[in-house]
Design a protein around this motif. Structure first.
Motif, PDB file in Angstrom:
ATOM      1  N   PHE A 163       5.224   5.623   4.827  1.00 50.87           N
ATOM      2  CA  PHE A 163       5.740   5.616   6.196  1.00 50.87           C
ATOM      3  C   PHE A 163       7.133   4.992   6.275  1.00 50.87           C
ATOM      4  O   PHE A 163       7.982   5.460   7.014  1.00 50.87           O
ATOM      5  CB  PHE A 163       4.780   4.889   7.134  1.00 50.87           C
TER       6      PHE A 163
ATOM      7  N   LEU B  15     -11.295   6.422   3.246  1.00 50.63           N
ATOM      8  CA  LEU B  15     -11.201   7.674   3.994  1.00 50.63           C
ATOM      9  C   LEU B  15     -12.475   8.491   3.832  1.00 50.63           C
ATOM     10  O   LEU B  15     -12.964   9.114   4.776  1.00 50.63           O
ATOM     11  CB  LEU B  15      -9.995   8.457   3.464  1.00 50.63           C
ATOM     12  N   ILE B  16     -13.044   8.491   2.629  1.00 50.58           N
ATOM     13  CA  ILE B  16     -14.173   9.361   2.329  1.00 50.58           C
ATOM     14  C   ILE B  16     -15.516   8.678   2.592  1.00 50.58           C
ATOM     15  O   ILE B  16     -16.440   9.294   3.098  1.00 50.58           O
ATOM     16  CB  ILE B  16     -14.073   9.835   0.863  1.00 50.58           C
TER      17      ILE B  16
ATOM     18  N   ASP C 130      -2.667   9.547  -2.539  1.00 54.68           N
ATOM     19  CA  ASP C 130      -2.445   8.629  -1.407  1.00 54.68           C
ATOM     20  C   ASP C 130      -1.082   8.843  -0.772  1.00 54.68           C
ATOM     21  O   ASP C 130      -0.949   8.904   0.447  1.00 54.68           O
ATOM     22  CB  ASP C 130      -2.577   7.166  -1.855  1.00 54.68           C
TER      23      ASP C 130
ATOM     24  N   ILE D 294     -20.319  10.781  -5.809  1.00 54.00           N
ATOM     25  CA  ILE D 294     -20.425   9.451  -5.194  1.00 54.00           C
ATOM     26  C   ILE D 294     -20.794   9.596  -3.723  1.00 54.00           C
ATOM     27  O   ILE D 294     -21.674   8.893  -3.217  1.00 54.00           O
ATOM     28  CB  ILE D 294     -19.102   8.658  -5.353  1.00 54.00           C
ATOM     29  N   LEU D 295     -20.151  10.528  -3.029  1.00 49.76           N
ATOM     30  CA  LEU D 295     -20.473  10.716  -1.608  1.00 49.76           C
ATOM     31  C   LEU D 295     -21.929  11.154  -1.451  1.00 49.76           C
ATOM     32  O   LEU D 295     -22.654  10.633  -0.595  1.00 49.76           O
ATOM     33  CB  LEU D 295     -19.530  11.744  -0.978  1.00 49.76           C
TER      34      LEU D 295
ATOM     35  N   VAL E  41       0.377   3.877   1.486  1.00 53.17           N
ATOM     36  CA  VAL E  41       0.465   4.350   2.865  1.00 53.17           C
ATOM     37  C   VAL E  41       1.687   3.750   3.556  1.00 53.17           C
ATOM     38  O   VAL E  41       2.472   4.446   4.202  1.00 53.17           O
ATOM     39  CB  VAL E  41      -0.814   3.945   3.623  1.00 53.17           C
TER      40      VAL E  41
ATOM     41  N   THR F 147      -5.588  -0.497   5.234  1.00 49.65           N
ATOM     42  CA  THR F 147      -4.803   0.640   4.757  1.00 49.65           C
ATOM     43  C   THR F 147      -5.140   1.896   5.550  1.00 49.65           C
ATOM     44  O   THR F 147      -4.245   2.592   6.048  1.00 49.65           O
ATOM     45  CB  THR F 147      -5.080   0.870   3.258  1.00 49.65           C
TER      46      THR F 147
ATOM     47  N   GLN G 244      -2.893   3.838   8.529  1.00 47.74           N
ATOM     48  CA  GLN G 244      -2.611   5.265   8.331  1.00 47.74           C
ATOM     49  C   GLN G 244      -2.995   6.052   9.582  1.00 47.74           C
ATOM     50  O   GLN G 244      -2.235   6.880  10.065  1.00 47.74           O
ATOM     51  CB  GLN G 244      -3.377   5.763   7.101  1.00 47.74           C
TER      52      GLN G 244
ATOM     53  N   GLY H 177      -0.664   7.755  12.610  1.00 44.72           N
ATOM     54  CA  GLY H 177      -0.847   9.169  12.884  1.00 44.72           C
ATOM     55  C   GLY H 177      -0.930   9.460  14.375  1.00 44.72           C
ATOM     56  O   GLY H 177      -0.437  10.489  14.841  1.00 44.72           O
TER      57      GLY H 177
ATOM     58  N   ASN I  38      -5.192  -1.805  -1.486  1.00 48.56           N
ATOM     59  CA  ASN I  38      -4.306  -0.716  -1.070  1.00 48.56           C
ATOM     60  C   ASN I  38      -4.957   0.665  -1.058  1.00 48.56           C
ATOM     61  O   ASN I  38      -4.310   1.626  -0.682  1.00 48.56           O
ATOM     62  CB  ASN I  38      -3.085  -0.661  -2.003  1.00 48.56           C
ATOM     63  N   ASP I  39      -6.201   0.768  -1.488  1.00 44.11           N
ATOM     64  CA  ASP I  39      -6.793   2.103  -1.649  1.00 44.11           C
ATOM     65  C   ASP I  39      -6.936   2.821  -0.317  1.00 44.11           C
ATOM     66  O   ASP I  39      -7.333   2.244   0.691  1.00 44.11           O
ATOM     67  CB  ASP I  39      -8.159   1.992  -2.330  1.00 44.11           C
ATOM     68  N   LEU I  40      -6.622   4.112  -0.332  1.00 41.76           N
ATOM     69  CA  LEU I  40      -6.803   4.955   0.850  1.00 41.76           C
ATOM     70  C   LEU I  40      -7.970   5.917   0.645  1.00 41.76           C
ATOM     71  O   LEU I  40      -8.703   6.244   1.576  1.00 41.76           O
ATOM     72  CB  LEU I  40      -5.520   5.749   1.119  1.00 41.76           C
ATOM     73  N   TRP I  41      -8.158   6.391  -0.581  1.00 43.31           N
ATOM     74  CA  TRP I  41      -9.096   7.474  -0.899  1.00 43.31           C
ATOM     75  C   TRP I  41     -10.542   7.146  -0.504  1.00 43.31           C
ATOM     76  O   TRP I  41     -11.152   7.867   0.277  1.00 43.31           O
ATOM     77  CB  TRP I  41      -8.980   7.759  -2.396  1.00 43.31           C
TER      78      TRP I  41
ATOM     79  N   THR J 267     -15.915  11.577  -7.185  1.00 40.83           N
ATOM     80  CA  THR J 267     -16.049  11.418  -5.739  1.00 40.83           C
ATOM     81  C   THR J 267     -17.118  12.305  -5.112  1.00 40.83           C
ATOM     82  O   THR J 267     -17.905  11.854  -4.277  1.00 40.83           O
ATOM     83  CB  THR J 267     -14.698  11.715  -5.056  1.00 40.83           C
ATOM     84  N   VAL J 268     -17.161  13.565  -5.536  1.00 48.05           N
ATOM     85  CA  VAL J 268     -18.119  14.513  -4.956  1.00 48.05           C
ATOM     86  C   VAL J 268     -19.534  13.941  -5.065  1.00 48.05           C
ATOM     87  O   VAL J 268     -20.286  13.890  -4.086  1.00 48.05           O
ATOM     88  CB  VAL J 268     -18.019  15.873  -5.686  1.00 48.05           C
TER      89      VAL J 268
ATOM     90  N   ARG K  76     -12.288   8.237  -9.311  1.00 51.16           N
ATOM     91  CA  ARG K  76     -12.128   9.211  -8.238  1.00 51.16           C
ATOM     92  C   ARG K  76     -12.643  10.595  -8.613  1.00 51.16           C
ATOM     93  O   ARG K  76     -12.993  11.385  -7.754  1.00 51.16           O
ATOM     94  CB  ARG K  76     -10.653   9.382  -7.902  1.00 51.16           C
TER      95      ARG K  76
ATOM     96  N   PHE L 123     -13.047  19.981  -1.216  1.00 53.91           N
ATOM     97  CA  PHE L 123     -14.302  19.280  -1.015  1.00 53.91           C
ATOM     98  C   PHE L 123     -14.644  19.183   0.470  1.00 53.91           C
ATOM     99  O   PHE L 123     -15.766  19.445   0.896  1.00 53.91           O
ATOM    100  CB  PHE L 123     -14.212  17.906  -1.669  1.00 53.91           C
TER     101      PHE L 123
ATOM    102  N   SER M  87       0.837  -1.189   0.000  1.00 52.21           N
ATOM    103  CA  SER M  87       0.000   0.000   0.000  1.00 52.21           C
ATOM    104  C   SER M  87       0.878   1.247   0.000  1.00 52.21           C
ATOM    105  O   SER M  87       1.927   1.285   0.641  1.00 52.21           O
ATOM    106  CB  SER M  87      -0.892  -0.012   1.226  1.00 52.21           C
TER     107      SER M  87
END
Lengths: 321, 290
Positions: A139, B228-229, A250, B139-140, A135, B240, B244, B248, B222-225, B136-137, B133, A277, A133
């Motif tokens: 890191f 997250l949304i 990402d 899709i949400l 991510v 993933t 993250q 943090g 592996n997707d983060l986008w 996205t606007v 992607r 957004f 990934s």
């Protein structure tokens, strides 16, 4: 004779029967895929394009303002600064991938295509970072390059270059190139594999003919193999272009956060879209400006794909046999 | 019967070949080390205590520095079992839908003649060039209206829509090469069109399905986008996103950070060790076709 007679008669009979049985099965086969794709991919994209033409009002309704949002994005000093900064950072990212990642991929693929011993092992191991990934990759490199840990400095010291070490990710001047190189490290496996596949697909007779003509190994690569794999290099270039404008989010978000730290020096279109957004710090989230940034991205990608199809693809066809 | 001149020439050409081979290996081995070393370094240090991580980062863990405290922190503080479950459900369900629905659509496009066939195929394939992607606007908004925010189903639907164009493209190309006779035989035997697809066509395209699975799987896992949304709640986080956010929060606890990274890396490496042959064959054959 009877065999051929039944062969030609059977399909005709079948065709008649199929017509009678109706065509419902075609709908059943197609509908689920077409519906999911339309509802969750095509419609949202069209809706984003539409939303970019409206402005939200206090009471939650929206008013048509034509290309007003685009004018704001491109000419309002505050927005334009962010947009052009993100856009040019994306171009730098694309440039680094084109001059480092793809030539490196080509070199590795060319060496692998000589079928050295352990070629399979090299290929498998070089592809490992690509699977991880973004991510995690982000890191890993953040830790390695961190001045706290000092690993990068120690390693540079081992080759006598300790003086070169700087906290690259934290410096405005070097953060973007460092992030780009991390991405190159992760994804070089993809051009390597695509080019490798194209190289081993070249018929042996062509190579033999060139050798009979007296060409050296290097000349064969340069004058025979490279022109033949140009279509693949074109595909690699357009994939790099598309990935650069969307997937770079990402990595930047993981390493540098949604603000493209330090001081927006790694801000790209993806982080700008996310920030616009959803809002960040003092700035409120804005659906319509978000849709506008996404639509700009759409047009940017469209321009790239059009150039690729019109120019590159047509010129490449001349080389095909 | 070699003349001295010929043996000398043979010797220099052999020498040149050996030095050429050596430089090929030097470059490949050098880059392989660059590719693998960072991953190895993180995993190695995840088995050390704080002093070992900072004092001797480049040496293997030994009795004085070995420690599992990082893993203990990760397992007690994060819900990684849940995150793994979520990633697994999302990836497997999306893959199933991409392969099954994609194959059905590709079968219809390749097998039957009907109006708008070519147009429909282009419509399905355009999605390869346009990343999902960008929508996205909307899709949400759509997911809010459908009450699907913070559900795994939202992710599954989006990833299915994202994977279908490539699947339909590769599978249609391949299905065009299948012989018609075998299907016509099945028709003579009285099989319905549905059974022909399920019992004749699907088994024939299994190798290509594996290729498509590989292409589709990595970006989903592996997707983060989108996590997250669309699904950032604690119950729906994927690995993933979980890693993250965990990192943090724990930036000062290096042991925990290294352990969390290793926990996320290990299953991927394990699967890769098992399937690398199919995966690489899939990518190379797919590339030749595409």
């Amino acid at each position: 004779m009877t065999q051929t007679a039944t062969d030609s008669a059977a399909p005709a009979a079948l065709r008649r029967r199929r017509k009678r049985a109706g065509r419902l099965h075609i709908v059943v086969f197609l509908a689920p895929a077409v519906l999911i794709y339309t509802i969750f991919s095509v419609y949202p994209l069209a809706e984003s394009l539409r939303l970019s033409l409206y402005d939200g009002l206090e009471d939650g309704s929206a008013v048509w303002i034509g290309l007003g949002n685009y004018a704001t994005l491109l000419f309002d000093p505050d927005w334009a600064r962010q947009f052009w900064n993100a856009f040019s950072n994306n171009l730098v990212l694309f440039f680094v991938h084109m001059v480092v990642q793809n030539p490196l991929g080509l070199l590795l693929a060319a060496l692998l295509s000589l079928a050295p011993r352990f070629g399979g092992a090299y290929r498998t191991l070089i592809f490992v970072p690509t699977l991880l990934s973004v991510v995690i990759v982000g890191f890993i490199w953040e830790l390695i390059l961190s001045p706290l840990w000092g690993v990068a400095e120690t390693l540079l010291g081992a080759v006598g270059l300790a003086g070169l070490y700087q906290p690259w990710l934290g410096l405005e001047s070097s953060a973007l190139v460092t992030v780009s190189l991390i991405s190159v490290w992760q994804y070089v496996g993809i051009p390597m594999m695509l080019i490798y596949a194209a190289l081993i697909a070249i018929p042996d007779e062509l190579i033999d003919a060139a050798r009979v003509d007296g060409l050296s190994g290097f000349a064969i690569f340069w004058k025979v193999k490279l022109p033949l794999i140009l279509p693949t290099l074109g595909i690699v270039a357009i994939l790099t272009y598309i990935g650069n404008f969307t997937a770079s989010f990402d990595l930047i978000y993981s390493i540098q956060g949604a603000l493209g730290a330090p001081n927006f020096s790694t801000d790209v279109m993806g982080t700008l879209l996310f920030r616009t957004f959803f809002g960040q710090q003092l700035q409120l989230g804005d659906v319509h400006m978000g849709a506008t940034v996404a639509s700009m991205l759409f047009f940017i990608i469209l321009v790239g794909v059009t150039i690729y199809l019109a120019l590159v693809q047509r010129r490449l066809q001349r080389y095909e046999m | 019967m070699n003349t001295p001149v010929r043996t000398a020439r043979a010797r220099t050409s052999r020498l040149r070949r050996i030095s050429g081979t050596a430089s090929v290996h030097a470059v490949l081995l050098g880059y392989t080390l660059i590719a693998v070393f960072p991953v190895f370094l993180v995993m190695m240090n995840s088995f050390k205590d704080r002093r070992g991580i900072f004092g001797e980062p480049l040496s293997l863990p030994h009795a004085g520095t070995f420690s599992l405290e990082g893993y203990a922190t990760v397992l007690s503080e994060g819900s990684f079992a849940t995150y793994f479950g979520n990633s697994l459900i999302v990836t497997v369900a999306s893959l199933f839908l991409i392969l099954f629905l994609g194959a059905a659509a590709a079968h219809a496009l390749a097998e039957y003649r009907f109006r708008f066939n070519a147009l429909l195929k282009i419509y399905m394939i355009v999605g390869i060039m346009v990343p999902i992607r960008l929508g996205t606007v909307a899709i949400l908004k759509l997911m809010v209206d459908l009450n699907l925010v913070n559900t795994l189903l939202a992710l599954i639907l989006v990833y299915t829509a994202q994977g279908l164009p490539v699947a339909v493209f590769i599978l249609t190309e391949f299905m065009r090469t299948l012989s018609r006779d075998i299907k016509d035989c099945a028709r003579i035997d009285g099989l319905s069109e549905y059974r022909i697809f399920l019992e004749v066509v699907l088994p024939l395209i299994r190798p290509v399905l594996a290729t498509v699975a590989v292409f589709s799987m990595i970006p989903i896992w592996n997707d983060l986008w989108f996590p997250l949304i669309l699904a950032s709640s604690d119950a729906t986080k994927t690995v993933t996103l979980g890693v993250q956010q965990f990192i943090g929060q724990f930036t000062v606890n290096w042991g925990a950070v290294l352990a969390a990274l290793s926990i996320a890396i290990l299953p991927v490496l394990g699967l890769y060790a098992l399937f690398s042959r199919q995966l690489i064959a899939g990518i190379t054959s797919g590339a030749v076709k595409g």
